[in-house]
Design a protein around this motif. Structure first.
Motif, PDB file in Angstrom:
ATOM      1  N   GLY A  65       0.808  -1.212   0.000  1.00 22.78           N
ATOM      2  CA  GLY A  65       0.000   0.000   0.000  1.00 22.78           C
ATOM      3  C   GLY A  65       0.839   1.259   0.000  1.00 22.78           C
ATOM      4  N   ARG A  66       1.889   1.254   0.796  1.00 23.41           N
ATOM      5  CA  ARG A  66       2.779   2.418   0.819  1.00 23.41           C
ATOM      6  C   ARG A  66       3.469   2.604  -0.520  1.00 23.41           C
ATOM      7  NH1 ARG A  66       6.062   2.221   6.552  1.00 23.41           N
ATOM      8  NH2 ARG A  66       4.359   2.944   7.870  1.00 23.41           N
ATOM      9  N   LEU A  67       3.893   1.517  -1.121  1.00 29.30           N
ATOM     10  CA  LEU A  67       4.558   1.603  -2.416  1.00 29.30           C
ATOM     11  C   LEU A  67       3.602   2.114  -3.494  1.00 29.30           C
ATOM     12  CD1 LEU A  67       7.166   1.053  -3.979  1.00 29.30           C
ATOM     13  CD2 LEU A  67       6.303  -1.238  -4.423  1.00 29.30           C
ATOM     14  N   GLY A  68       2.388   1.603  -3.512  1.00 30.05           N
ATOM     15  CA  GLY A  68       1.401   2.060  -4.489  1.00 30.05           C
ATOM     16  C   GLY A  68       1.050   3.527  -4.306  1.00 30.05           C
ATOM     17  N   ALA A  69       0.893   3.956  -3.052  1.00 29.47           N
ATOM     18  CA  ALA A  69       0.578   5.354  -2.792  1.00 29.47           C
ATOM     19  C   ALA A  69       1.737   6.262  -3.160  1.00 29.47           C
ATOM     20  CB  ALA A  69       0.211   5.531  -1.323  1.00 29.47           C
ATOM     21  N   THR A  70       2.963   5.816  -2.923  1.00 28.54           N
ATOM     22  CA  THR A  70       4.134   6.614  -3.272  1.00 28.54           C
ATOM     23  C   THR A  70       4.252   6.763  -4.782  1.00 28.54           C
ATOM     24  OG1 THR A  70       5.276   5.849  -1.288  1.00 28.54           O
ATOM     25  CG2 THR A  70       6.637   6.768  -3.045  1.00 28.54           C
ATOM     26  N   VAL A  71       4.071   5.677  -5.511  1.00 27.92           N
ATOM     27  CA  VAL A  71       4.132   5.740  -6.976  1.00 27.92           C
ATOM     28  C   VAL A  71       3.030   6.647  -7.508  1.00 27.92           C
ATOM     29  CG1 VAL A  71       3.815   4.377  -9.085  1.00 27.92           C
ATOM     30  CG2 VAL A  71       5.287   3.534  -7.253  1.00 27.92           C
TER      31      VAL A  71
ATOM     32  N   GLY B 136      -2.018   5.974   9.234  1.00 28.28           N
ATOM     33  CA  GLY B 136      -0.973   5.778  10.224  1.00 28.28           C
ATOM     34  C   GLY B 136      -0.711   4.336  10.579  1.00 28.28           C
ATOM     35  N   THR B 137      -1.333   3.404   9.882  1.00 29.87           N
ATOM     36  CA  THR B 137      -1.128   1.991  10.184  1.00 29.87           C
ATOM     37  C   THR B 137      -0.167   1.317   9.214  1.00 29.87           C
ATOM     38  OG1 THR B 137      -3.053   1.391   8.867  1.00 29.87           O
ATOM     39  CG2 THR B 137      -3.397   1.727  11.230  1.00 29.87           C
ATOM     40  N   GLY B 138       0.300   2.028   8.211  1.00 24.59           N
ATOM     41  CA  GLY B 138       1.253   1.462   7.267  1.00 24.59           C
ATOM     42  C   GLY B 138       0.629   0.891   6.019  1.00 24.59           C
ATOM     43  N   ASN B 139      -0.658   1.142   5.794  1.00 30.30           N
ATOM     44  CA  ASN B 139      -1.311   0.607   4.605  1.00 30.30           C
ATOM     45  C   ASN B 139      -1.294   1.570   3.425  1.00 30.30           C
ATOM     46  OD1 ASN B 139      -2.015  -1.889   5.650  1.00 30.30           O
ATOM     47  ND2 ASN B 139      -3.825  -1.057   6.640  1.00 30.30           N
ATOM     48  N   GLY B 140      -0.790   2.758   3.611  1.00 36.96           N
ATOM     49  CA  GLY B 140      -0.690   3.707   2.514  1.00 36.96           C
ATOM     50  C   GLY B 140      -1.902   4.565   2.299  1.00 36.96           C
ATOM     51  N   ARG B 141      -2.847   4.552   3.218  1.00 37.75           N
ATOM     52  CA  ARG B 141      -4.079   5.312   3.022  1.00 37.75           C
ATOM     53  C   ARG B 141      -3.816   6.817   3.012  1.00 37.75           C
ATOM     54  NH1 ARG B 141      -9.828   3.995   5.641  1.00 37.75           N
ATOM     55  NH2 ARG B 141      -9.663   2.366   4.096  1.00 37.75           N
ATOM     56  N   GLY B 142      -2.945   7.312   3.869  1.00 36.95           N
ATOM     57  CA  GLY B 142      -2.623   8.742   3.886  1.00 36.95           C
ATOM     58  C   GLY B 142      -1.968   9.181   2.593  1.00 36.95           C
ATOM     59  N   GLY B 143      -1.014   8.408   2.112  1.00 40.03           N
ATOM     60  CA  GLY B 143      -0.365   8.715   0.841  1.00 40.03           C
ATOM     61  C   GLY B 143      -1.325   8.618  -0.332  1.00 40.03           C
ATOM     62  N   ALA B 144      -2.289   7.715  -0.224  1.00 38.69           N
ATOM     63  CA  ALA B 144      -3.278   7.582  -1.293  1.00 38.69           C
ATOM     64  C   ALA B 144      -4.178   8.813  -1.361  1.00 38.69           C
ATOM     65  CB  ALA B 144      -4.109   6.319  -1.087  1.00 38.69           C
TER      66      ALA B 144
END
Length: 126
Positions: free
Chosen positions: A30-36, A93-101
Motif C-alpha cells: 500500500g505504501r509503495l502504491g501510494a508513493t508511486v 498511520g497503520t502502514g497501509n498507505g491510506r494517507g499517501g493515497a
C-alpha cells in the motif's frame, strides 16, 4: 467453566487479533502504491503547470501534448490512489498507505485541473 472465564474469552481473542501497524521503515504494498501514485501525480502537476504557463503565448506554439500528458498522469494518479484507498483495511498511520493515497488523489486532481486549463488555453489561442 466459570462465568468469568467465558466473559473474558472474547476480549482476549479481540486483543490477540488486533492489526499490527507497520514499522517506520517497512515498505508495504500500500505504501509503495501510494508513493508511486503521488510521484506520478506530482509529475503531472509539474508538466501541467508548465503547459498552462506557456499555453496561449504568442510564438510559443500550441502544445496540447503536454496538457494531455498532465491529464493522463492525473488520471493514473487518481486511479492508483483510489485503488489503494479501496483496498486498505485500516486507517491512516497503520502502514497501509491510506494517507499517501489521499495525497495522491489530491495531487492527481490538481494535475488534471492544470492539464485541462492548459488544453483549453491552447485550443483557444490556436
Amino acid at each position: 467453566m466459570s462465568v468469568r472465564f467465558m466473559l473474558a474469552a472474547p476480549e482476549a481473542v479481540r486483543v490477540a487479533f488486533q492489526p499490527v501497524a507497520a514499522s517506520l521503515f517497512t515498505m508495504s504494498a500500500g505504501r509503495l502504491g501510494a508513493t508511486v501514485a503521488a510521484l506520478v501525480g506530482l509529475t503531472g502537476v509539474v508538466i501541467g503547470g508548465r503547459a498552462a504557463r506557456s499555453a496561449g503565448r504568442m510564438g510559443a506554439g500550441s502544445r496540447p501534448s503536454r496538457a494531455s500528458l498532465a491529464l493522463v498522469a492525473g488520471l493514473i494518479a487518481m486511479a492508483l490512489g483510489g485503488l489503494v484507498v479501496a483496498t486498505s483495511d485500516s486507517g491512516i498511520g497503520t502502514g497501509n498507505g491510506r494517507g499517501g493515497a489521499f495525497v495522491a488523489l489530491m495531487v492527481g486532481l490538481i494535475s488534471m485541473v492544470l492539464g485541462g486549463l492548459a488544453l483549453a488555453r491552447s485550443r483557444r489561442a490556436g
